[in-house]
Design an enzyme around this catalytic site. Structure first.
Site, PDB file in Angstrom:
ATOM      1  N   ALA A  61      39.721  65.033  61.863  1.00 35.16           N
ATOM      2  CA  ALA A  61      39.446  66.453  61.652  1.00 35.16           C
ATOM      3  C   ALA A  61      38.028  66.592  61.124  1.00 35.16           C
ATOM      4  O   ALA A  61      37.641  65.910  60.165  1.00 35.16           O
ATOM      5  CB  ALA A  61      40.433  67.043  60.650  1.00 35.16           C
ATOM      6  N   TRP A  62      37.248  67.465  61.776  1.00 33.98           N
ATOM      7  CA  TRP A  62      35.894  67.737  61.301  1.00 33.98           C
ATOM      8  C   TRP A  62      35.426  69.075  61.837  1.00 33.98           C
ATOM      9  O   TRP A  62      36.065  69.662  62.719  1.00 33.98           O
ATOM     10  CB  TRP A  62      34.938  66.596  61.640  1.00 33.98           C
ATOM     11  CG  TRP A  62      34.799  66.243  63.111  1.00 33.98           C
ATOM     12  CD1 TRP A  62      35.697  66.450  64.115  1.00 33.98           C
ATOM     13  CD2 TRP A  62      33.681  65.594  63.716  1.00 33.98           C
ATOM     14  NE1 TRP A  62      35.225  65.981  65.310  1.00 33.98           N
ATOM     15  CE2 TRP A  62      33.992  65.439  65.106  1.00 33.98           C
ATOM     16  CE3 TRP A  62      32.480  65.119  63.241  1.00 33.98           C
ATOM     17  CZ2 TRP A  62      33.112  64.845  66.006  1.00 33.98           C
ATOM     18  CZ3 TRP A  62      31.599  64.520  64.135  1.00 33.98           C
ATOM     19  CH2 TRP A  62      31.916  64.382  65.498  1.00 33.98           C
ATOM     20  N   HIS A  70      20.733  79.379  50.411  1.00 33.41           N
ATOM     21  CA  HIS A  70      20.992  79.901  49.069  1.00 33.41           C
ATOM     22  C   HIS A  70      22.383  80.524  48.991  1.00 33.41           C
ATOM     23  O   HIS A  70      22.604  81.528  48.323  1.00 33.41           O
ATOM     24  CB  HIS A  70      19.905  80.889  48.664  1.00 33.41           C
ATOM     25  CG  HIS A  70      18.588  80.219  48.417  1.00 33.41           C
ATOM     26  ND1 HIS A  70      18.218  79.741  47.188  1.00 33.41           N
ATOM     27  CD2 HIS A  70      17.593  79.887  49.262  1.00 33.41           C
ATOM     28  CE1 HIS A  70      17.035  79.164  47.276  1.00 33.41           C
ATOM     29  NE2 HIS A  70      16.628  79.243  48.536  1.00 33.41           N
ATOM     30  N   HIS A  74      23.627  76.817  44.206  1.00 30.81           N
ATOM     31  CA  HIS A  74      22.461  76.237  44.861  1.00 30.81           C
ATOM     32  C   HIS A  74      21.323  75.973  43.885  1.00 30.81           C
ATOM     33  O   HIS A  74      21.268  76.531  42.789  1.00 30.81           O
ATOM     34  CB  HIS A  74      21.977  77.124  46.018  1.00 30.81           C
ATOM     35  CG  HIS A  74      21.552  78.489  45.598  1.00 30.81           C
ATOM     36  ND1 HIS A  74      22.410  79.560  45.536  1.00 30.81           N
ATOM     37  CD2 HIS A  74      20.335  78.977  45.233  1.00 30.81           C
ATOM     38  CE1 HIS A  74      21.760  80.639  45.150  1.00 30.81           C
ATOM     39  NE2 HIS A  74      20.494  80.314  44.952  1.00 30.81           N
ATOM     40  N   ASP A  76      17.300  75.992  43.277  1.00 28.66           N
ATOM     41  CA  ASP A  76      16.026  76.597  43.677  1.00 28.66           C
ATOM     42  C   ASP A  76      14.897  75.628  43.365  1.00 28.66           C
ATOM     43  O   ASP A  76      14.590  75.361  42.199  1.00 28.66           O
ATOM     44  CB  ASP A  76      15.783  77.904  42.920  1.00 28.66           C
ATOM     45  CG  ASP A  76      16.563  79.080  43.477  1.00 28.66           C
ATOM     46  OD1 ASP A  76      17.159  78.935  44.558  1.00 28.66           O
ATOM     47  OD2 ASP A  76      16.585  80.133  42.819  1.00 28.66           O
ATOM     48  N   HIS A  80      10.538  77.368  46.928  1.00 29.18           N
ATOM     49  CA  HIS A  80      11.307  78.566  47.295  1.00 29.18           C
ATOM     50  C   HIS A  80      10.520  79.849  47.031  1.00 29.18           C
ATOM     51  O   HIS A  80      10.739  80.856  47.701  1.00 29.18           O
ATOM     52  CB  HIS A  80      12.618  78.555  46.506  1.00 29.18           C
ATOM     53  CG  HIS A  80      13.392  79.829  46.512  1.00 29.18           C
ATOM     54  ND1 HIS A  80      13.738  80.485  47.671  1.00 29.18           N
ATOM     55  CD2 HIS A  80      13.902  80.576  45.491  1.00 29.18           C
ATOM     56  CE1 HIS A  80      14.428  81.575  47.365  1.00 29.18           C
ATOM     57  NE2 HIS A  80      14.528  81.660  46.054  1.00 29.18           N
ATOM     58  N   HIS A 209      11.958  83.696  38.753  1.00 29.70           N
ATOM     59  CA  HIS A 209      11.458  82.995  39.934  1.00 29.70           C
ATOM     60  C   HIS A 209       9.951  82.743  39.816  1.00 29.70           C
ATOM     61  O   HIS A 209       9.476  81.617  40.031  1.00 29.70           O
ATOM     62  CB  HIS A 209      11.744  83.805  41.200  1.00 29.70           C
ATOM     63  CG  HIS A 209      13.142  83.689  41.701  1.00 29.70           C
ATOM     64  ND1 HIS A 209      14.197  84.380  41.142  1.00 29.70           N
ATOM     65  CD2 HIS A 209      13.673  82.965  42.724  1.00 29.70           C
ATOM     66  CE1 HIS A 209      15.307  84.084  41.794  1.00 29.70           C
ATOM     67  NE2 HIS A 209      15.022  83.225  42.753  1.00 29.70           N
TER      68      HIS A 209
END
Length: 241
Positions: A61-62, A70, A74, A76, A80, A209
């Site tokens: 199974a795959w 993102h 996740h 950063d 980014h 950010h």
């Protein structure tokens, strides 16, 4: 060093050192950040079965997976954001792996965030936390515990209104304090992004950010289980999955 690693392996095996997963499971309904319509949008998480013990593959199974980078929990990297685009070793394939292991400082603001979705972490709040728990070490993470990960469903998690999303984060002065006076390695949150939901209107806009990545530092978003970490004493291992 050999004894140190052997002791760590023994502690991990016995449960003396606990391992806590801070990432959220990925599913088609995983909340994804939405930008104003004039900008490009991140794709949702999708699963396309290749086979599932059937004629397409009788013993295995795959699936094919597709998602925006993102989506869900996740990391950063500095590349980014525009402020970090020219930093050295600023991408996931060039960041020295030893920088992906660092201590964590967990700032519990869950009660504040429950009553005020626009709660902002301040320098004064961090200094008060340090008075109780000790100084934030250079090269360590600051994690904002908001219990936001416990909000049910994408709508409550993203918490968007006509004037934009309403989620907690650091204020601009707090970011500069973490970067310049504490030299942290990065900042992490339980919300969909490291900046507060209304940070587009801050001066400067998106200060977490801009400030973190401009200093070649990192971000972690959509974390979970921060309520299971102590204020100090945890070590984060943060290679993207």
């Amino acid at each position: 060093m050999t004894n140190l690693l052997a002791d760590l392996a023994t502690a991990l095996g016995s449960g003396t050192v606990r391992v806590i997963d801070l990432s959220q499971p990925l599913a088609p309904d995983t909340p994804v950040i939405a930008l104003p319509p004039q900008f490009g949008q991140s794709a949702p998480f999708r699963v396309e079965p290749i086979s599932h013990y059937d004629a397409r593959g009788p013993a295995w199974a795959w699936s094919n997976l597709s998602l925006g980078e993102h989506t869900g929990t996740h990391f950063d990297a500095p590349i980014h954001w525009i402020t970090g685009k020219d930093q050295p070793n600023n991408a996931l394939d060039t960041i020295p792996p030893q920088r992906l292991v660092a201590p964590a400082n967990v700032i519990d603001c869950a009660t504040d965030c429950a009553t005020n979705p626009d709660f902002l972490l301040t320098r004064a709040r961090l200094e008060a936390w340090e008075a109780a728990h000790g100084r934030i070490e250079a090269g360590s993470w600051v994690l904002l515990r908001s219990d936001w990960s416990k909000r049910p469903g994408p709508a409550m998690f993203l918490n968007a209104a006509d004037d934009g999303p309403h989620t907690p984060g650091p204020d601009p002065d707090c970011v500069q304090f973490m970067v310049r006076e504490r030299d942290v390695i990065g900042f992490g949150t339980e919300t969909v992004g490291t900046d507060a939901g209304q940070a587009f209107g801050f001066d400067p806009p998106f200060p977490c950010h801009a400030g973190m990545h401009g200093a070649n530092k990192f971000g972690l978003a959509s974390l979970t289980n921060l309520d299971r970490l102590p204020p100090k004493g945890a070590i984060l291992i943060t290679p993207p999955r």
